[in-house]
Design a protein around this motif. Structure first.
Motif, PDB file in Angstrom:
ATOM      1  N   THR A   1      -8.122 -10.290  -9.679  1.00 55.96           N
ATOM      2  CA  THR A   1      -8.357 -10.529  -8.032  1.00 55.96           C
ATOM      3  C   THR A   1      -6.897 -10.537  -7.352  1.00 55.96           C
ATOM      4  OG1 THR A   1     -10.324 -11.504  -8.686  1.00 55.96           O
ATOM      5  CG2 THR A   1      -9.512 -11.768  -6.433  1.00 55.96           C
ATOM      6  N   LEU A   2      -6.931  -9.712  -6.368  1.00 55.53           N
ATOM      7  CA  LEU A   2      -5.514  -9.688  -5.457  1.00 55.53           C
ATOM      8  C   LEU A   2      -5.868 -10.059  -3.956  1.00 55.53           C
ATOM      9  CD1 LEU A   2      -3.968  -6.422  -6.372  1.00 55.53           C
ATOM     10  CD2 LEU A   2      -3.849  -8.442  -7.653  1.00 55.53           C
TER      11      LEU A   2
ATOM     12  N   LEU B   1       1.718  -7.192  -2.142  1.00 50.73           N
ATOM     13  CA  LEU B   1       2.294  -5.823  -2.082  1.00 50.73           C
ATOM     14  C   LEU B   1       1.248  -5.083  -1.019  1.00 50.73           C
ATOM     15  CD1 LEU B   1       3.608  -4.973  -5.355  1.00 50.73           C
ATOM     16  CD2 LEU B   1       5.046  -6.038  -3.417  1.00 50.73           C
ATOM     17  N   SER B   2       0.801  -4.022  -1.295  1.00 54.89           N
ATOM     18  CA  SER B   2       0.218  -2.934  -0.442  1.00 54.89           C
ATOM     19  C   SER B   2      -1.289  -3.712  -0.118  1.00 54.89           C
ATOM     20  CB  SER B   2       0.133  -1.739  -0.874  1.00 54.89           C
ATOM     21  OG  SER B   2      -0.187  -1.491  -2.086  1.00 54.89           O
ATOM     22  N   TYR B   3      -1.967  -4.603  -1.265  1.00 57.21           N
ATOM     23  CA  TYR B   3      -3.356  -4.910  -1.244  1.00 57.21           C
ATOM     24  C   TYR B   3      -3.485  -6.116  -0.295  1.00 57.21           C
ATOM     25  CZ  TYR B   3      -3.887  -1.960  -5.149  1.00 57.21           C
ATOM     26  OH  TYR B   3      -3.754  -0.804  -6.003  1.00 57.21           O
ATOM     27  N   ARG B   4      -4.564  -6.070   0.432  1.00 60.80           N
ATOM     28  CA  ARG B   4      -5.016  -7.058   1.336  1.00 60.80           C
ATOM     29  C   ARG B   4      -6.099  -8.015   0.513  1.00 60.80           C
ATOM     30  NH1 ARG B   4      -2.860  -8.873   6.121  1.00 60.80           N
ATOM     31  NH2 ARG B   4      -4.978  -9.365   6.973  1.00 60.80           N
ATOM     32  N   ASP B   5      -7.325  -7.397   0.100  1.00 63.64           N
ATOM     33  CA  ASP B   5      -8.078  -8.264  -0.821  1.00 63.64           C
ATOM     34  C   ASP B   5      -8.671  -7.108  -1.732  1.00 63.64           C
ATOM     35  OD1 ASP B   5      -9.783  -9.747  -1.443  1.00 63.64           O
ATOM     36  OD2 ASP B   5     -10.912 -10.466   0.199  1.00 63.64           O
ATOM     37  N   ALA B   6      -8.520  -7.614  -2.955  1.00 65.17           N
ATOM     38  CA  ALA B   6      -8.994  -6.396  -4.024  1.00 65.17           C
ATOM     39  C   ALA B   6      -9.405  -7.199  -5.053  1.00 65.17           C
ATOM     40  CB  ALA B   6      -8.077  -5.364  -4.021  1.00 65.17           C
ATOM     41  N   THR B   7     -10.480  -6.668  -5.756  1.00 64.42           N
ATOM     42  CA  THR B   7     -10.819  -7.047  -7.125  1.00 64.42           C
ATOM     43  C   THR B   7     -11.061  -6.020  -8.076  1.00 64.42           C
ATOM     44  OG1 THR B   7     -11.814  -8.904  -6.179  1.00 64.42           O
ATOM     45  CG2 THR B   7     -12.558  -8.548  -8.337  1.00 64.42           C
TER      46      THR B   7
ATOM     47  N   LEU C   1      -9.531  -0.188  -4.057  1.00 63.39           N
ATOM     48  CA  LEU C   1      -9.835   0.035  -5.517  1.00 63.39           C
ATOM     49  C   LEU C   1     -11.305   0.569  -5.522  1.00 63.39           C
ATOM     50  CD1 LEU C   1      -8.045  -2.958  -7.284  1.00 63.39           C
ATOM     51  CD2 LEU C   1      -7.075  -0.485  -7.209  1.00 63.39           C
ATOM     52  N   SER C   2     -11.527   1.588  -6.306  1.00 62.75           N
ATOM     53  CA  SER C   2     -12.882   2.159  -6.812  1.00 62.75           C
ATOM     54  C   SER C   2     -12.740   2.627  -8.215  1.00 62.75           C
ATOM     55  CB  SER C   2     -13.041   3.172  -5.723  1.00 62.75           C
ATOM     56  OG  SER C   2     -12.588   4.243  -5.870  1.00 62.75           O
ATOM     57  N   LEU C   3     -13.947   2.244  -8.758  1.00 65.54           N
ATOM     58  CA  LEU C   3     -14.288   2.573 -10.302  1.00 65.54           C
ATOM     59  C   LEU C   3     -14.991   3.809 -10.342  1.00 65.54           C
ATOM     60  CD1 LEU C   3     -14.899  -0.561 -12.074  1.00 65.54           C
ATOM     61  CD2 LEU C   3     -12.812   1.028 -12.308  1.00 65.54           C
TER      62      LEU C   3
END
Length: 1007
Positions: free
Chosen positions: A7-8, A12-18, A1003-1005
């Motif tokens: 979880t970020l 760096l370039s990520y605001r909110d990502a899991t 991000l996407s799976l």
């Protein structure tokens, strides 16, 4: 280490990502350049080890944000852990470490970030350097090990195994060895000086015995005179005792006189106090009458105070009951207001519902329009079912054509980059040749300076040893000059004896001894100045050599860098031989690709299928816009269904409101009746009436009470006078007795004074009859003082001799201890000398590499067998026969690290294998090294991250890499690959797609 969830937040370039890794075995992290693929790997290393590629820790915080946080859940050694690292911009970081339990995560965090970081390393058994060299296969590192020279391979292996710590231990052992060697040399010089000093020990012992005999004779004479002096001092002391007794008796007589005067004064004061007491006793009746009036007023005031307290308590209780009654009535009124508000709200709702029920006809018309729109939408849905497969197939064909075009365009870009690179290399070949020659000339010059530097160092050591010998001679000459100076001082005595034989000297012999001693002193002085001059010259030479050594050392400081530069230039020059041939092949392939892209001459079968699909779509004449308008028409009339439900709900709510209105009206009437009853008939109202009656019954008058208090304060003077009367009655008998005692004491003091006068007259007569022996005592004291000075001089000399003797005894012990210490230091010198050899390149480091290589070879062959179907095999060779200078000498073995590769046709050089075979060999060796490093760190290699620069591979190379990854998939719990190539990412079912947006990377799976 197996990742579970990452979880970020503002990393760096990520605001909110899991990112959830559950169910991912082999996954591809794909996306365009700069999208944030590598940032995911940086987040893992930063949260666990606190390290990343950023120059400072604040650089990892997303632009415009003030805080970064990474939450990472992973499995290690069959335990699930969670690490949370947070940092505020411009402040220190915080670190949390948790372990999973059946009841959730339990904290393992220590006090402080450093202690928590150490605990994490203890649990996962993997540091940052080992991770990036084992689990993370970085770009361009696959064939690095194979392309190096055999001697350089050992250096790379030693660096990966962290054997440089043994270099530090070797330097420390050498430093300690040199230090102990210097200590041994210094100690040897010190022991030589001690040995020369111990030679005077016997002479000092003999001189001390002779002086002790002389000292004993003087002590006997001193004892006889001391006895005579003591007898005279007894007489003197007796006379002094009588004088002291006379002074004491005179002082005692004076004290008795002063005491008699003091007692007489005290008796007069007591008689005056008796007169005052008798005056007070004469007003006894008047004081008793005033005190009785004071007690009467005090009794009356106590009665009024009791009434005041009872009146106050009743008043406070009345106020409390009045407040309680008001609070009860306010609560009832609050309930009444709430009920009236509910009744008004129900009436308002009844009016709104009536307005809603008036629109029922409009709702029925809307329901009819909604039914017609739904019928039209059903027809369009049937047409869409026929068109959708054709559209999907058309999209698939277009995607395949775009992929073919993208692969051709990517290959064209790679060829262009390779052409530019090879052209640049071809242009640099003359420059490289000239650079190699220039570096060779510089190395030759620096080699000459290194030889000269060694000669300067040897000459400096020679000068230092010469200086040490001169210093030893200087100490010997100083000692000899001190001894000669002492002899000359002894010869200054007129009754001097021979310093050698201790016999009396005649004038002629005395003159010869003095001349001889002075001659020896002058010779030694001349030798001393010669040595001082030689030391000054040597010191200047050493300074010059030191300056020259520093200058030459600075000049040859870049020798190692030049050697490394020469090796790099030679390797680059050797790599430019096949540049021309490779460049022609690239130009031909590039022209063919450009022609195909310009004419569109590729994937003809896919283009024909695409034209047929377009014809079928035109025949069906499906319009997506018309379909969308039909859906919007339904949405337009959907309000009718909503309004129909609202009408039904309004009718139900109206019936409920009509039922609740009579209940609320009855509740309001009941609350009004309850307020009236509370004000008149409640228990609290009845208690208030009882207290009003009680306050009237008490009948307390404040004015009367205040007047009584004033009268009582005025009568308090009679209480003071009454107390004075009682004190006078008690003190009168005591003062009478004290007056009589003082009278008797004065008479006793007068009798004692008469006795003291008789004793003073007796002592005065004894002093006049006993003379004082002052002259005899002074004569004896002068003789004893002169003899005491002689004894003190002898004792001082004896003390010096004893001190010298004790010093030599201690020096003897130090000398013996120094001998033992010297042996111990030499032993340590030999031990650290052997340790320096053991920690060197040919010691433990070579042994560790020899032990590691069989394991590396076995692991490599095991992986290579699966990658090549048991067709390839490698062997590591650490020694080979070197060339001997002569034929008679035996063949010398030299250290190396050759890699022998064998297949079905035999052992061949690495360069003769095809690209696919060379790639499998490189990949197997690199992966075996990764496993070996993880095992040495105490951790199992469960995670593998591959970033090998897939853009440099053609389609065949990518296929080989995919096959290699699938072949080793069973050895790892999770394998992550990083690429931006469409062809490569399509080869994996699980993909982690990274896209960069205005709000940060997403991000996407995909599967």
């Amino acid at each position: 280490m197996i990742p579970v969830q990452l979880t970020l937040k503002n990393f760096l370039s990520y605001r909110d990502a899991t990112l959830d890794f559950s169910g991912l075995h082999i996954a591809c992290i794909c996306g365009s350049n700069g999208a944030g693929k590598s940032s995911l790997l940086e987040a893992m290393t930063w949260v666990i080890w606190g390290q990343s590629r950023a120059a400072s820790e604040d650089d990892i915080i997303h632009t415009g944000a003030q805080e970064v946080q990474v939450d990472f859940i992973f499995i290690s050694n069959q335990h699930q852990y969670r690490v949370i690292r947070t940092r505020h911009r411009g402040q220190s970081s915080s670190l949390e470490f948790q372990i999973a339990t059946p009841n959730g995560f339990r904290a393992l965090t220590e006090r402080g970030v450093r202690a928590t970081q150490q605990l994490i390393l203890e649990h996962i058994k993997l540091d940052y350097d080992t991770f990036i060299n084992s689990a993370y296969l970085r770009q361009g590192r696959a064939d690095e090990f194979m392309l190096k020279r055999p001697t350089e391979r050992k250096e790379i292996l030693a660096e990966l195994l962290k054997l440089n710590q043994y270099d530090d231990l070797e330097e420390r052992a050498k430093d300690l060895s040199r230090s102990f060697k210097a200590q041994a040399e210094q100690l040897e010089r010190t022991l030589e000086g001690m040995q020369s000093s111990l030679q005077h020990k016997e002479a000092i012992a003999q001189e001390r015995a002779e002086l002790e005999a002389q000292h004993n004779q003087l002590q006997q004479k001193q004892a006889f005179d001391t006895i005579q002096l003591q007898s005279l001092q007894v007489i003197q002391h007796q006379r002094q005792t009588w004088e002291q007794q006379l002074v004491f008796l005179q002082q005692q007589y004076q004290n008795l006189t002063q005491d008699s005067d003091r007692l007489a004064e005290e008796r007069r004061a007591i008689n005056e106090q008796l007169s005052a007491i008798e005056e007070t006793l004469s007003h006894t009746d008047e004081i008793h009458a005033g005190y009785a009036k004071y007690e009467s007023l005090q009794t009356e005031e106590e009665t009024l105070s009791a009434k005041f307290q009872e009146h106050s308590r009743a008043t406070v209780q009345l106020q409390h009951l009045q407040q309680q009654l008001a609070q009860q009535i306010n609560e009832i009124r609050s309930s009444l207001q709430h009920a009236e508000g509910q009744l008004a709200a129900l009436q308002q709702q009844e009016q709104e519902i009536q307005q809603t029920l008036q629109k029922s006809s409009e709702v029925e018309a809307g329901l009819a329009q909604l039914a017609a729109a739904r019928h039209r939408l059903a027809q369009l849905d049937q047409l869409q079912l026929q068109v959708t497969p054709l559209l999907q197939y058309r999209t698939s064909l277009q995607t395949q054509l775009e992929r073919v075009q993208a692969r051709m365009q990517a290959r064209l870009e790679e060829l262009q980059a390779s052409q530019n690179q090879l052209t640049h290399q071809q242009q640099r070949q003359p420059q490289l040749q000239q650079a190699v020659m220039d570096v060779a000339v510089q190395l030759e010059q620096l080699e000459k300076k290194r030889v000269y530097l060694e000669r300067v160092r040897e000459k400096g050591q020679e000068r230092r040893h010469f200086m040490e010998r001169l210093q030893a001679h200087q100490r010997d000459y100083e000692k000899q000059m001190g001894e000669l100076e002492q002899k000359l001082q002894m010869l200054q005595n007129p009754d001097a004896t021979c310093p050698l034989c201790d016999r009396p000297l005649t004038e002629h012999h005395w003159q010869r001894v003095v001349e001889k001693t002075q001659t020896e002193q002058q010779e030694i002085q001349q030798q001393f100045w010669v040595i001082r001059e030689q030391m000054a010259v040597s010191e200047r030479e050493i300074q010059v050599l030191r300056q020259e050594y520093r200058e030459i050392s600075q000049q040859i400081a870049g020798y190692d860098a030049l050697r490394e530069q020469r090796g790099q230039l030679a390797a680059q020059l050797a790599a430019t031989d096949d540049v021309q041939r490779h460049l022609q092949q690239i130009i031909a392939e590039k022209q063919q690709l450009e022609r195909s892209l310009a004419e569109g001459d590729y994937a003809r079968d896919k283009q024909e299928e695409l034209r047929q699909i377009e014809q079928q779509l035109q025949q069906l004449n499906y319009n997506e816009q018309e379909h969308a308008l039909a859906r919007s028409e339904i949405e337009r009339w959907r309000w009718a269904e909503i309004r129909q439900g609202q009408l039904k709900d309004a009718q139900k709510r109206l019936s409920q409101i009509l039922q609740r209105q009579p209940q609320i009206e009855a509740q309001i009437a009941e609350l009004n009746q309850k307020i009236v009853e509370q004000q008149t008939h409640s228990e609290c109202a009845q208690q208030i009436a009882v207290l009003d009656a009680k306050i009237k019954t008490i009948n307390y008058a404040p004015e009367q009470h205040n007047a009584l208090r004033i009268a009582l304060r005025k009568a308090q003077t009679w209480q003071i006078r009454y107390q004075q009367l009682k004190n006078a009655q008690e003190q009168y008998p005591q003062f009478q007795a004290r007056s009589q005692d003082l009278k008797e004491a004065i008479q006793a003091r007068s009798a004692e004074r008469q006795v003291l006068v008789a004793q003073i007259e007796s002592l005065t007569q004894q002093l006049e009859q006993t003379p004082l022996p002052t002259a005899e005592i002074q004569t004896l004291e002068q003789q004893l003082a002169f003899r005491r000075r002689q004894l003190d001089e002898q004792l001082s000399h004896l003390g010096q001799l004893q001190q010298q003797f004790n010093h030599l005894e201690a020096l003897q012990a130090q000398y013996e201890q120094g001998q033992q210490q010297l042996q111990a230091i030499k032993q340590r010198h030999r031990v650290y000398q052997e340790l320096a050899q053991a920690f060197g390149k040919n010691g433990i480091q070579a042994l560790m590499i020899e032990n590691v290589l069989p394991q590396l070879e076995a692991e490599t062959n095991q992986l290579l067998a699966r990658l090549s179907a048991n067709q390839l095999h490698v062997q590591f060779v650490t020694q080979k026969a070197g060339r001997s200078g002569t034929r008679k000498k035996a063949t010398k073995m030299i250290d190396t690290l050759d890699i022998l590769i064998a297949d079905a046709r035999g052992t061949r050089p690495y360069e003769t294998y095809s690209g696919g075979e060379a790639f499998r060999i490189n990949f197997a060796i690199r992966l075996a090294l990764a496993k070996l490093l993880a095992q040495r760190a105490g951790a199992a290699l469960q995670l593998l991250i591959i970033d090998e620069g897939f853009g440099t591979q053609d389609q065949e190379g990518c296929d080989r890499l995919i096959a290699a990854i699938n072949a080793i998939a069973g050895d790892f719990a999770c394998i992550l690959t990083v690429t931006h190539m469409p062809y490569f990412k399509e080869a994996f079912q699980a993909r982690i797609e990274v896209a960069k947006t205005q709000n940060g990377s997403r991000l996407s799976l995909a599967s």
